[in-house]
Design a protein around this motif. Structure first.
Motif, mmCIF file in Angstrom:
data_model
loop_
_atom_site.group_PDB
_atom_site.id
_atom_site.type_symbol
_atom_site.label_atom_id
_atom_site.label_comp_id
_atom_site.label_asym_id
_atom_site.label_seq_id
_atom_site.Cartn_x
_atom_site.Cartn_y
_atom_site.Cartn_z
ATOM 1 N N PRO A 79 40.803 41.544 37.169
ATOM 2 C CA PRO A 79 39.712 41.846 38.099
ATOM 3 C C PRO A 79 39.357 40.650 38.994
ATOM 4 O O PRO A 79 39.358 39.501 38.550
ATOM 5 C CB PRO A 79 38.543 42.200 37.184
ATOM 6 C CG PRO A 79 39.182 42.696 35.934
ATOM 7 C CD PRO A 79 40.439 41.875 35.785
ATOM 8 N N ALA A 80 39.038 40.951 40.236
ATOM 9 C CA ALA A 80 38.641 39.915 41.188
ATOM 10 C C ALA A 80 37.292 39.306 40.798
ATOM 11 O O ALA A 80 37.054 38.118 41.048
ATOM 12 C CB ALA A 80 38.572 40.492 42.599
ATOM 13 N N ASP A 81 36.431 40.091 40.194
ATOM 14 C CA ASP A 81 35.126 39.598 39.745
ATOM 15 C C ASP A 81 35.298 38.943 38.378
ATOM 16 O O ASP A 81 35.582 39.623 37.389
ATOM 17 C CB ASP A 81 34.127 40.750 39.665
ATOM 18 C CG ASP A 81 32.731 40.304 39.258
ATOM 19 O OD1 ASP A 81 32.543 39.141 38.827
ATOM 20 O OD2 ASP A 81 31.811 41.137 39.367
ATOM 21 N N TRP A 82 35.119 37.637 38.314
ATOM 22 C CA TRP A 82 35.353 36.890 37.079
ATOM 23 C C TRP A 82 34.476 37.380 35.932
ATOM 24 O O TRP A 82 34.841 37.253 34.771
ATOM 25 C CB TRP A 82 35.150 35.384 37.313
ATOM 26 C CG TRP A 82 33.774 35.011 37.778
ATOM 27 C CD1 TRP A 82 33.325 34.935 39.063
ATOM 28 C CD2 TRP A 82 32.660 34.665 36.957
ATOM 29 N NE1 TRP A 82 32.001 34.567 39.091
ATOM 30 C CE2 TRP A 82 31.572 34.390 37.808
ATOM 31 C CE3 TRP A 82 32.467 34.561 35.580
ATOM 32 C CZ2 TRP A 82 30.318 34.023 37.343
ATOM 33 C CZ3 TRP A 82 31.216 34.190 35.112
ATOM 34 C CH2 TRP A 82 30.165 33.924 35.979
ATOM 35 N N ARG A 83 33.326 37.962 36.254
ATOM 36 C CA ARG A 83 32.434 38.464 35.195
ATOM 37 C C ARG A 83 33.030 39.663 34.472
ATOM 38 O O ARG A 83 32.658 39.966 33.339
ATOM 39 C CB ARG A 83 31.069 38.802 35.796
ATOM 40 C CG ARG A 83 30.300 37.557 36.244
ATOM 41 C CD ARG A 83 29.063 37.934 37.053
ATOM 42 N NE ARG A 83 29.448 38.473 38.348
ATOM 43 C CZ ARG A 83 29.419 37.774 39.480
ATOM 44 N NH1 ARG A 83 28.992 36.545 39.491
ATOM 45 N NH2 ARG A 83 29.805 38.327 40.612
ATOM 46 N N ALA A 84 33.978 40.362 35.120
ATOM 47 C CA ALA A 84 34.604 41.549 34.532
ATOM 48 C C ALA A 84 35.868 41.225 33.738
ATOM 49 O O ALA A 84 36.424 42.100 33.081
ATOM 50 C CB ALA A 84 34.933 42.554 35.633
ATOM 51 N N VAL A 85 36.312 39.986 33.773
ATOM 52 C CA VAL A 85 37.548 39.599 33.086
ATOM 53 C C VAL A 85 37.282 39.500 31.584
ATOM 54 O O VAL A 85 36.260 38.961 31.145
ATOM 55 C CB VAL A 85 38.079 38.261 33.647
ATOM 56 C CG1 VAL A 85 39.297 37.784 32.873
ATOM 57 C CG2 VAL A 85 38.408 38.415 35.134
#
Length: 156
Positions: A79-85
């Motif tokens: 995911p581009a959003d690091w919070r979703a990794v």
């Protein structure tokens, strides 16, 4: 201009920079020219980040680290959003380049934000590093201690 030519031009700018210590303004111009020539090149972004980091221009280093993080995420197909990794999205504890680069970019963002006094902004990046790599192979825990020491010094 072809991508390879843009990259070559950008790397020439960086290679011919006068040096951050001897001529910071000249080097800043070279870094800016390299970024204009090849803004999507990882090596150019790494060079720019290092320049800003070593000259203590943490505000200018942040967008470079953000770009590096995005490029590493794309290479890892996460995911581009690091919070979703999540930890199982890639082999974050392995000695592979892309996962290591991703973790180092998170650490860079934490460090730069904390050096700017934005501890609440920096801490979530560190939390994500510890979540993704509980082995702490890049010694991010040292950053926590250094940041807390800086925060304590500011309170004195």
């Amino acid at each position: 201009m072809a991508l390879e030519d843009m990259r070559s031009t950008a790397l020439d700018h960086l290679a011919n920079a006068p040096g951050a210590m001897s001529d910071p303004q000249g080097t800043a111009r070279a870094v800016s020219a390299a970024l204009q020539a090849a803004p999507h090149d990882l090596d150019v972004r790494l060079g720019a980040y290092r320049f800003y980091f070593y000259t203590h221009d943490y505000a200018a280093a942040v967008p470079q680290a953000e770009a590096i993080l995005a490029m590493a995420a794309q290479r890892l197909n996460i995911p581009a959003d690091w919070r979703a990794v999540r930890p199982d999205d890639a082999a974050f504890s392995a000695a592979e380049l892309a996962p290591g680069l991703y973790l180092q970019a998170l650490i860079a963002l934490a460090f730069c934000h904390m050096r700017l006094g934005n501890f609440e902004t920096g801490q979530p990046y560190l939390d994500k590093v510890f979540e993704l790599d509980p082995t702490d192979r890049f010694a991010a825990m040292r950053l926590v201690h250094a940041a807390r020491a800086t925060e304590d010094d500011d309170e004195d």
